[in-house]
Design an enzyme around this catalytic site. Structure first.
Site, mmCIF file in Angstrom:
data_model
loop_
_atom_site.group_PDB
_atom_site.id
_atom_site.type_symbol
_atom_site.label_atom_id
_atom_site.label_comp_id
_atom_site.label_asym_id
_atom_site.label_seq_id
_atom_site.Cartn_x
_atom_site.Cartn_y
_atom_site.Cartn_z
ATOM 1 N N VAL A 90 -7.474 -14.221 12.432
ATOM 2 C CA VAL A 90 -8.083 -14.842 11.244
ATOM 3 C C VAL A 90 -9.432 -15.490 11.503
ATOM 4 O O VAL A 90 -10.180 -15.766 10.571
ATOM 5 C CB VAL A 90 -7.151 -15.897 10.585
ATOM 6 C CG1 VAL A 90 -5.939 -15.240 9.977
ATOM 7 C CG2 VAL A 90 -6.770 -16.980 11.539
ATOM 8 N N ASP A 181 6.258 -24.138 -4.459
ATOM 9 C CA ASP A 181 7.320 -25.072 -4.114
ATOM 10 C C ASP A 181 8.567 -24.303 -4.538
ATOM 11 O O ASP A 181 8.829 -24.167 -5.738
ATOM 12 C CB ASP A 181 7.180 -26.369 -4.919
ATOM 13 C CG ASP A 181 8.269 -27.361 -4.554
ATOM 14 O OD1 ASP A 181 9.411 -26.918 -4.291
ATOM 15 O OD2 ASP A 181 8.000 -28.574 -4.541
ATOM 16 N N HIS A 182 9.291 -23.750 -3.576
ATOM 17 C CA HIS A 182 10.315 -22.778 -3.966
ATOM 18 C C HIS A 182 11.415 -23.388 -4.842
ATOM 19 O O HIS A 182 12.128 -22.668 -5.525
ATOM 20 C CB HIS A 182 10.893 -22.050 -2.743
ATOM 21 C CG HIS A 182 11.806 -22.891 -1.930
ATOM 22 N ND1 HIS A 182 11.363 -23.764 -0.978
ATOM 23 C CD2 HIS A 182 13.146 -23.008 -1.940
ATOM 24 C CE1 HIS A 182 12.394 -24.382 -0.443
ATOM 25 N NE2 HIS A 182 13.486 -23.945 -1.003
ATOM 26 N N ASP A 239 8.784 -33.609 4.134
ATOM 27 C CA ASP A 239 9.363 -32.271 4.012
ATOM 28 C C ASP A 239 10.078 -32.069 2.675
ATOM 29 O O ASP A 239 10.113 -30.954 2.159
ATOM 30 C CB ASP A 239 10.344 -32.045 5.176
ATOM 31 C CG ASP A 239 10.771 -30.597 5.302
ATOM 32 O OD1 ASP A 239 9.899 -29.713 5.151
ATOM 33 O OD2 ASP A 239 11.960 -30.337 5.552
ATOM 34 N N HIS A 244 9.679 -31.290 -3.263
ATOM 35 C CA HIS A 244 10.818 -30.916 -4.104
ATOM 36 C C HIS A 244 11.325 -32.077 -4.976
ATOM 37 O O HIS A 244 11.531 -31.928 -6.173
ATOM 38 C CB HIS A 244 11.987 -30.412 -3.247
ATOM 39 C CG HIS A 244 11.578 -29.402 -2.221
ATOM 40 N ND1 HIS A 244 10.697 -28.388 -2.482
ATOM 41 C CD2 HIS A 244 11.932 -29.241 -0.922
ATOM 42 C CE1 HIS A 244 10.527 -27.651 -1.394
ATOM 43 N NE2 HIS A 244 11.265 -28.149 -0.433
#
Ligand code: NAD
Length: 496
Positions: A90, A181-182, A239, A244
């Site tokens: 990269v 943000d799953h 985290d 979340h």
């Protein structure tokens, strides 16, 4: 609708690409959202051939746990033939030239109309250089859409998040950036708005007059596993809470959007986060508790400090619980208790909305203040169960007029759950559609850091006495005390 697009996945040999991205793309292919007009370039440092890459992609699809013969199935093979591998460092400008040439060639071959999705499945420290090179080496097309997908962590505090955002914003505008943000891809999280705004009995009670408190638990039963390297730099607050949990809070506390559109929802969620009280350091210490797991009661599981890759004196928290408050006028003063941690009693995510006691218990003959009826509770099961529970008081069936608590329960069946698209599949589909409803806007990310940074700073100024909870428990006693001092309990612990 079938889509035309080129995906360029940076970090194509990595864990995220293998476990989540390739299987999700395959499911979109299986369902016909992707057909002939798509191609994927996987890039990473390893010198793979296209043939090897096809094998990897087919294995990823097979490992996803669906039909066992998928590796050899004609469909998986056809799907994998759309994948191209480009070895790439990269930091090397010349590689972007090679990448552009390949991208242009595939654009023509598959008739992709200049539509490009750049998925940065790599450590965030590379995001800036990738975005800058995509711009300077003209991979960004002017005749199609260009969308950038990035993964958490979005920085480690507001300052670093802003630097990261400035870097990518030099090449991509906010409406081209999709921050994953799953949790926002989960069906049960997306269902919060339906529950709140699709039901008069819920929406009319969703206010400080009727809600006593809200509780959110994201419990994990596993320990840090192989993620110690990352976890030692993060901890549970960064985290899980910054992203979340605060996203969930924004969905629970936002005002009603006038329409369920991406821009309306974003504005309401940004407002909701701006309404969460940012604590002073003293308030943060009063209202937040941290923990780190010790061994389990049988001494068979290691404590956090003896996991592979952790520091023996680690001050990293594997558990957080706390009380937040919103200052919005509808829910002002309603405490929002949050809790997340590793090595807790069981893996489960649940939200409970606890309603106030009825004013007077007319069924009670003693006139004692303490003889209250149970509070009504509306629980949302998020995972692994999905469904709802409503706790009510009813007559007990006896001669006299006794009251007993019951609950109404709705759980999605295994067959229903199997039909729900996995979070990444849903989110990638949204990116293809240009639908930003389920992605975090920069203003949300920034505000979430403001809320969390104070807590982090307060904790970093004092040494923690770790470990302070037994693996397999529900965290340190201080987390129970946090609610006890308000004369409350964690509903989660009592209902299972
Ligand atoms: P990983 O370490 O498995 O993969 C990293 C990839 O980057 C590899 O393909 C590697 O070859 C490539 N790479 C590293 N340095 C490079 C360089 N200089 N030039 C070119 N390629 C280089 O990491 P992962 O678990 O796939 O995670 C990727 C990102 O997604 C991280 O930011 C992580 O925090 C985030 N994330 C991962 C998961 C997950 O489930 N794995 C979940 C949420 C977020």
């Amino acid at each position: 609708m079938t889509q035309q697009a080129l995906f360029i996945i940076f970090g194509g040999t990595g864990d995220l690409a293998y476990r989540k991205l390739y299987p999700s793309l395959f499911r979109l292919y299986e369902k016909g959202y992707l057909k002939d007009n798509f191609a994927v370039i996987g890039t990473a440092r390893r010198p793979w051939t296209d043939d090897h890459y096809h094998e990897v992609v087919m294995n990823a699809v097979a490992d996803d746990g669906h039909e066992s013969d998928r590796t050899n199935s004609e469909l998986a093979r056809k799907f994998a033939s759309h994948f191209y591998y480009q070895s790439h460092n990269v930091n090397d400008t010349e590689h972007y030239v090679a990448l552009r040439n390949l991208a242009d060639k595939l654009d023509e071959k598959y008739d992709l109309q200049g539509n490009r999705i750049y998925y940065l499945a790599m450590a965030p420290r590379f995001f800036g250089t990738i975005a800058a090179h995509l711009k300077s080496e003209k991979l960004i097309t002017d005749h199609g859409y260009n969308r950038l997908i990035i993964e958490k962590p979005f920085g480690r505090d507001l300052k670093t998040a802003k630097e990261l955002n400035d870097d990518i914003s030099a090449a991509f505008s906010e409406d081209q950036i999709y921050r994953i943000d799953h949790y926002l891809g989960k069906e049960a999280i997306q269902s919060i708005a339906a529950l709140r705004f699709g039901n008069q009995i819920v929406s009319s009670l969703w206010n400080k007059e009727h809600i006593d408190n809200i509780q959110i638990t994201l419990a994990e039963s596993l320990g840090v596993e192989e993620r110690a390297g990352y976890y030692e730099t993060a901890g549970a607050l960064r985290d899980m809470v910054q992203n979340h949990i605060l996203q969930i809070i924004s969905l629970l506390t936002m005002e009603k959007p006038s329409k369920y559109t991406a821009s309306e929802l974003r504005d309401r969620k940004v407002e909701a986060l701006q309404n969460i009280k940012v604590y002073s350091k003293e308030e943060a210490l009063q209202n937040f508790v941290r923990g780190q797991y010790g061994e389990d009661a049988d001494h068979t599981q290691s404590d956090y400090r003896h996991e592979e890759g952790t520091d023996e004196q680690s001050q990293i928290e594997t558990f957080v619980s706390g009380k937040l408050e919103t200052e919005n006028k509808t829910l002002a003063g309603v405490p929002i208790y949050v809790r997340t941690g590793k090595r807790l009693a069981r893996k489960s995510t649940q939200i409970s909305v606890v309603f106030k006691n009825v004013d007077t218990n007319i069924f009670d003959s003693t006139d004692a203040d303490s003889n209250l009826l149970d509070q009504n509770v509306l629980t949302l099961y998020i995972e692994p169960d999905q469904g709802y529970r409503l706790d009510l008081n009813v007559k007990d069936g006896g001669q006299t007029y006794g009251i007993m608590p019951i609950h109404l329960d709705y759980h999605k069946t295994a067959a229903e759950k199997a039909k729900i698209p996995e979070a990444y599949e849903k989110l990638i589909h949204d990116v293809l559609d240009g639908n930003r409803t389920n992605f975090a806007h920069w203003h949300e990310v920034a505000q979430a850091w403001r809320i969390v940074d104070v807590i982090r700073e307060a904790w970093d100024s004092e040494k923690a006495d770790f470990p302070n909870y037994v693996s397999g428990s529900m965290g340190p006693q201080a987390s129970q005390d946090l609610l006890k001092r308000d004369h409350r309990n964690w509903i989660f612990d009592a209902t299972n």
